[in-house]
Design a protein around this motif. Structure first.
Motif, PDB file in Angstrom:
ATOM      1  N   MET A 134     -39.547  36.724 -16.032  1.00 31.45           N
ATOM      2  CA  MET A 134     -39.214  36.669 -14.607  1.00 31.45           C
ATOM      3  C   MET A 134     -39.677  35.382 -13.937  1.00 31.45           C
ATOM      4  O   MET A 134     -39.490  35.213 -12.731  1.00 31.45           O
ATOM      5  CB  MET A 134     -39.831  37.873 -13.886  1.00 31.45           C
ATOM      6  CG  MET A 134     -39.281  39.208 -14.338  1.00 31.45           C
ATOM      7  SD  MET A 134     -39.964  40.611 -13.412  1.00 31.45           S
ATOM      8  CE  MET A 134     -39.220  40.353 -11.792  1.00 31.45           C
ATOM      9  N   GLY A 135     -40.286  34.474 -14.703  1.00 32.56           N
ATOM     10  CA  GLY A 135     -40.751  33.221 -14.114  1.00 32.56           C
ATOM     11  C   GLY A 135     -41.937  33.398 -13.190  1.00 32.56           C
ATOM     12  O   GLY A 135     -42.063  32.691 -12.186  1.00 32.56           O
ATOM     13  N   ILE A 136     -42.825  34.335 -13.543  1.00 39.56           N
ATOM     14  CA  ILE A 136     -43.987  34.643 -12.709  1.00 39.56           C
ATOM     15  C   ILE A 136     -45.244  34.056 -13.351  1.00 39.56           C
ATOM     16  O   ILE A 136     -45.485  34.241 -14.545  1.00 39.56           O
ATOM     17  CB  ILE A 136     -44.174  36.171 -12.557  1.00 39.56           C
ATOM     18  CG1 ILE A 136     -42.891  36.829 -12.050  1.00 39.56           C
ATOM     19  CG2 ILE A 136     -45.354  36.480 -11.643  1.00 39.56           C
ATOM     20  CD1 ILE A 136     -42.430  36.334 -10.723  1.00 39.56           C
ATOM     21  N   LYS A 137     -46.047  33.383 -12.553  1.00 40.01           N
ATOM     22  CA  LYS A 137     -47.326  32.880 -13.038  1.00 40.01           C
ATOM     23  C   LYS A 137     -48.366  33.992 -12.948  1.00 40.01           C
ATOM     24  O   LYS A 137     -48.511  34.641 -11.908  1.00 40.01           O
ATOM     25  CB  LYS A 137     -47.781  31.682 -12.202  1.00 40.01           C
ATOM     26  CG  LYS A 137     -49.096  31.069 -12.669  1.00 40.01           C
ATOM     27  CD  LYS A 137     -49.507  29.900 -11.777  1.00 40.01           C
ATOM     28  CE  LYS A 137     -50.849  29.322 -12.226  1.00 40.01           C
ATOM     29  NZ  LYS A 137     -51.295  28.213 -11.345  1.00 40.01           N
ATOM     30  N   SER A 138     -49.091  34.220 -14.056  1.00 34.75           N
ATOM     31  CA  SER A 138     -50.190  35.186 -14.050  1.00 34.75           C
ATOM     32  C   SER A 138     -51.361  34.599 -14.820  1.00 34.75           C
ATOM     33  O   SER A 138     -51.178  33.781 -15.725  1.00 34.75           O
ATOM     34  CB  SER A 138     -49.760  36.522 -14.670  1.00 34.75           C
ATOM     35  OG  SER A 138     -49.441  36.362 -16.040  1.00 34.75           O
ATOM     36  N   VAL A 139     -52.565  35.029 -14.457  1.00 42.16           N
ATOM     37  CA  VAL A 139     -53.786  34.457 -15.028  1.00 42.16           C
ATOM     38  C   VAL A 139     -54.689  35.589 -15.503  1.00 42.16           C
ATOM     39  O   VAL A 139     -55.021  36.487 -14.719  1.00 42.16           O
ATOM     40  CB  VAL A 139     -54.539  33.602 -13.987  1.00 42.16           C
ATOM     41  CG1 VAL A 139     -55.797  32.997 -14.597  1.00 42.16           C
ATOM     42  CG2 VAL A 139     -53.625  32.511 -13.430  1.00 42.16           C
ATOM     43  N   PRO A 140     -55.118  35.585 -16.785  1.00 41.28           N
ATOM     44  CA  PRO A 140     -56.058  36.610 -17.246  1.00 41.28           C
ATOM     45  C   PRO A 140     -57.462  36.343 -16.716  1.00 41.28           C
ATOM     46  O   PRO A 140     -57.872  35.186 -16.548  1.00 41.28           O
ATOM     47  CB  PRO A 140     -56.002  36.477 -18.769  1.00 41.28           C
ATOM     48  CG  PRO A 140     -55.603  35.058 -19.012  1.00 41.28           C
ATOM     49  CD  PRO A 140     -54.710  34.671 -17.866  1.00 41.28           C
ATOM     50  N   VAL A 141     -58.192  37.404 -16.450  1.00 38.47           N
ATOM     51  CA  VAL A 141     -59.586  37.306 -16.013  1.00 38.47           C
ATOM     52  C   VAL A 141     -60.450  37.817 -17.160  1.00 38.47           C
ATOM     53  O   VAL A 141     -60.425  39.011 -17.479  1.00 38.47           O
ATOM     54  CB  VAL A 141     -59.836  38.135 -14.738  1.00 38.47           C
ATOM     55  CG1 VAL A 141     -61.304  38.053 -14.327  1.00 38.47           C
ATOM     56  CG2 VAL A 141     -58.933  37.658 -13.611  1.00 38.47           C
ATOM     57  N   ASN A 142     -61.220  36.927 -17.766  1.00 39.52           N
ATOM     58  CA  ASN A 142     -61.978  37.273 -18.969  1.00 39.52           C
ATOM     59  C   ASN A 142     -63.461  37.494 -18.704  1.00 39.52           C
ATOM     60  O   ASN A 142     -64.282  37.416 -19.621  1.00 39.52           O
ATOM     61  CB  ASN A 142     -61.784  36.186 -20.027  1.00 39.52           C
ATOM     62  CG  ASN A 142     -60.355  36.149 -20.540  1.00 39.52           C
ATOM     63  OD1 ASN A 142     -59.755  37.189 -20.806  1.00 39.52           O
ATOM     64  ND2 ASN A 142     -59.799  34.952 -20.652  1.00 39.52           N
ATOM     65  N   GLU A 143     -63.798  37.753 -17.466  1.00 40.78           N
ATOM     66  CA  GLU A 143     -65.164  38.102 -17.098  1.00 40.78           C
ATOM     67  C   GLU A 143     -65.101  39.266 -16.119  1.00 40.78           C
ATOM     68  O   GLU A 143     -64.084  39.452 -15.437  1.00 40.78           O
ATOM     69  CB  GLU A 143     -65.868  36.907 -16.449  1.00 40.78           C
ATOM     70  CG  GLU A 143     -65.146  36.373 -15.219  1.00 40.78           C
ATOM     71  CD  GLU A 143     -65.705  35.051 -14.730  1.00 40.78           C
ATOM     72  OE1 GLU A 143     -66.072  34.975 -13.537  1.00 40.78           O
ATOM     73  OE2 GLU A 143     -65.762  34.106 -15.539  1.00 40.78           O
ATOM     74  N   PRO A 144     -66.143  40.100 -16.056  1.00 40.75           N
ATOM     75  CA  PRO A 144     -66.107  41.231 -15.117  1.00 40.75           C
ATOM     76  C   PRO A 144     -65.766  40.767 -13.709  1.00 40.75           C
ATOM     77  O   PRO A 144     -66.285  39.759 -13.225  1.00 40.75           O
ATOM     78  CB  PRO A 144     -67.522  41.802 -15.203  1.00 40.75           C
ATOM     79  CG  PRO A 144     -67.971  41.443 -16.585  1.00 40.75           C
ATOM     80  CD  PRO A 144     -67.377  40.090 -16.864  1.00 40.75           C
TER      81      PRO A 144
END
Length: 637
Positions: free
Chosen positions: A494-504
């Motif tokens: 869908m051309g969406i930017k997403s960012v994983p969060v790898n800390e609590p």
């Protein structure tokens, strides 16, 4: 004074129910479902279930809404009379368990007092017609309520039955069959898509939720009923095994809870055992159908902690019988059709009829319902256990969340993505204050999707990239190809930017509900020249709709004042139309008081011919879907 007439009326109803047995499907139709060269039309099936709902206290029908072509999509809910009177109580129990809302001791009590809910979906692919005919027989058996096993099912299980997931296509196929019966084309499928847009791809939509039928059923599955088992009944080629049931073939999709796979294997093995006792030959497992996929109806259930069971019966020519030579039969477990552990009683060829398919479907469905009745409490508690373990895992393992930033190429596409997650009952939050994660700053109103939630497996599989495993029979062999799509990362598509969060994650945020997406007010203070940003998909709909109504539309070619490719219209000419469009598809608008038109190009209406060949062209169907959504004028040729 009113009690006696009411009591007398209840006696009359009871006596009437006992005195006049329910009409069988054969009596209602004038032929037995599954008999050679006869097919029950969707409208007949619907009428029969409505009759059962009037005459039996064990069955209710519900209309969910309209299909793509405007037919009613209905379902039947079947259980004993007492359970049907307390549906809200039992769906509240399954919701609390499925969402992990209570402590373990309370969950034990809820599981002990609840009923196992089983969804059975038929005829998603419209040429795979047997399950619609079987549904009438199943509805009759349960609504009549006779026999010990049937009583156990009615006491312990609430069945939610969809006689056809795709009514439009069922109607097309039955009417085409009746039209061609007795001609050389008898038994062929329709020469056009049996779903108006998607054709066979309507079973690739269960994580994107693009089609009306998908949206209606997903709401029932994941927002209301929270079933313990889902059965999706299909058909396959004519010369393979007679009937496929789980266990599935490797590989499994990562992240699905092991209890889901174990339950699928347990139920599938029991189906095989029950069908073998009836000497129904050619029942096989593993074979062609793998555990790697998210887009189909039964598979998407896995990621919502529901054991999704697939049936695949060998097809006839719709209702016309076929003869299969012994040497034509090729099992998914053995190309020579020899005995195998997961196919111990091969079918050796002969005549194959729609009535055979109806029998296999009916007996396999009853086997699932009996398993649900026997293991009711265990299945209900499994729902809770998987939810709690998913939440705990999301609290202790990275990634802890995914953030969808406010700044996007097309903010309305990001909102559409979030809506899809909400439809699948994924918990989504929105930042109320800016948030720093590592070196990245996220603005207020960015979306946060935590992993500490019941459907963690769905979240991970939607956001993360998939890597299909390298499966070979030996080191020198070619890699085995996936059964279907190998990857399905929705933000990428869908051309969406997403960012994983790898800390609590510690953030100030609030939950997002569907009502959150109320349309923003149309801007009041607009200058004469209105600019529609080309980065927003809805701008294209506006441009095509304005052109179609004879309005003047320009496109930016060289003007540096706003983004290249953007559209421009005059307020005095287009304002009311833009307001109407904005109420359905929010627009991204700016404006200018004065503007030189020399750096713009005036657009002209154009004609599009969309080629539709004789057959099933799903590419044409999906393109037509896009054209209709964005109001692009076309003619089918």
């Amino acid at each position: 004074m009113m009690k006696k007439p009411l009591f007398f009326g209840a006696i009359l109803f009871t006596l009437a129910t006992l005195a006049w047995p329910l009409q069988t499907p054969e009596q209602f139709l004038g032929f037995k479902p599954g008999s050679d060269r006869n097919l029950a039309h969707y409208n007949q099936i619907k009428a029969y279930f409505e009759q059962l709902s009037r005459e039996s206290p064990r069955l209710k029908t519900f209309t969910l809404g309209k299909t793509t072509l405007g037919n009613d999509l209905f379902m039947a809910v079947i259980s004993n009379e007492s359970n049907l009177k307390e549906l809200e109580k039992y769906t509240n129990i399954t919701r609390k368990l499925a969402q992990g809302e209570v402590e373990a001791a309370a969950a034990e009590q809820l599981a002990a007092s609840g009923k196992a809910i089983v969804f059975v979906t038929c005829n998603l692919h419209s040429t795979e017609i047997a399950s619609t005919q079987m549904a009438m027989e199943l509805g009759y058996l349960l609504a009549a309520g006779t026999g010990g096993d049937i009583q156990d099912i009615l006491e312990n299980v609430i069945l939610v039955l969809f006689p056809s997931v795709n009514p439009d296509g069922q109607i097309m196929e039955v009417e085409w069959y009746n039209k061609t019966k007795g001609t050389e084309y008898e038994g062929t499928g329709t020469p056009y898509l049996y779903h108006w847009y998607a054709g066979h791809d309507n079973n690739r939509d269960w994580f994107k939720i693009s089609l009306k039928e998908t949206e209606l059923i997903v709401k029932e599955l994941y927002q209301k009923w929270f079933p313990q088992i889902l059965v999706d009944e299909h058909q396959m080629g004519s010369s393979s095994d007679r009937f496929f049931i789980p266990p599935y073939q490797d590989p499994p999709t990562p992240g699905v809870h092991p209890l889901v796979w174990r339950t699928i294997n347990l139920i599938g093995s029991r189906i095989g055992y029950d069908l073998e006792k009836l000497n129904l030959k050619g029942v096989a497992s593993r074979g062609y159908f793998t555990g790697w996929w998210i887009g189909s109806l039964d598979d998407s259930a896995w990621f919502h902690n529901i054991p999704g069971i697939l049936f695949e019966g060998a097809s006839t020519r719709l209702a016309s019988p076929i003869y299969i030579e012994p040497e034509e039969v090729e099992s998914g477990e053995s190309f020579k059709n020899e005995e195998r552990i997961f196919s111990p009683n091969p079918w050796k060829g002969g005549w194959w009829r729609l009535s055979d398919l109806v029998t296999y479907d009916l007996q396999a469905t009853l086997s699932v319902l009996n398993s649900a009745a026997r293991q009711r409490k265990e299945l209900l508690f499994n729902t809770y256990q998987i939810a709690r373990e998913s939440i705990t895992k999301g609290e202790s393992e990275a990634p802890y969340a995914f953030i969808v930033p406010r700044q996007q190429h097309d903010p309305t596409a990001a909102e559409r993505f979030i809506r899809i997650l909400l439809k699948s009952n994924i918990r989504v939050f929105q930042l109320t204050h800016p948030l720093r994660v590592g070196d990245t700053m996220f603005d207020k109103r960015s979306y946060v999707v935590p992993l500490a939630q019941p459907y963690r497996a769905f979240v991970k599989n939607i956001f993360e990239n998939q890597h299909y495993p390298d499966i070979r029979k030996n080191l020198k062999a070619e890699p085995e190809l996936p059964y279907d799509m190998a990857a399905w990362t929705l933000p990428v598509g869908m051309g969406i930017k997403s960012v994983p969060v790898n800390e609590p994650l510690k953030a100030m945020m609030e939950p997002v509900q569907a009502a959150h997406f109320a349309i923003n007010p149309f801007p009041e203070e607009l200058e004469e020249y209105i600019v529609l940003d080309s980065r927003a998909n809805h701008s294209y709909r506006a441009a095509f709709e304005l052109l179609g109504k004879g309005k003047t539309v320009y496109r930016n070619i060289d003007c540096p004042d706003f983004s290249s490719g953007s559209f421009l219209v005059k307020k005095s000419e287009a304002l009311e139309i833009l307001k109407s469009i904005h109420s359905e598809a929010p627009l991204t608008l700016t404006s200018r008081k004065k503007l030189s038109l020399q750096q713009l190009r005036r657009l002209r209406p154009f004609k599009v011919g969309l080629y539709q060949n004789w057959g099933h062209n799903m590419t044409e169907g999906w393109l037509r879907y896009v054209f209709d959504e964005y109001k692009i004028p076309y003619e089918t040729v």
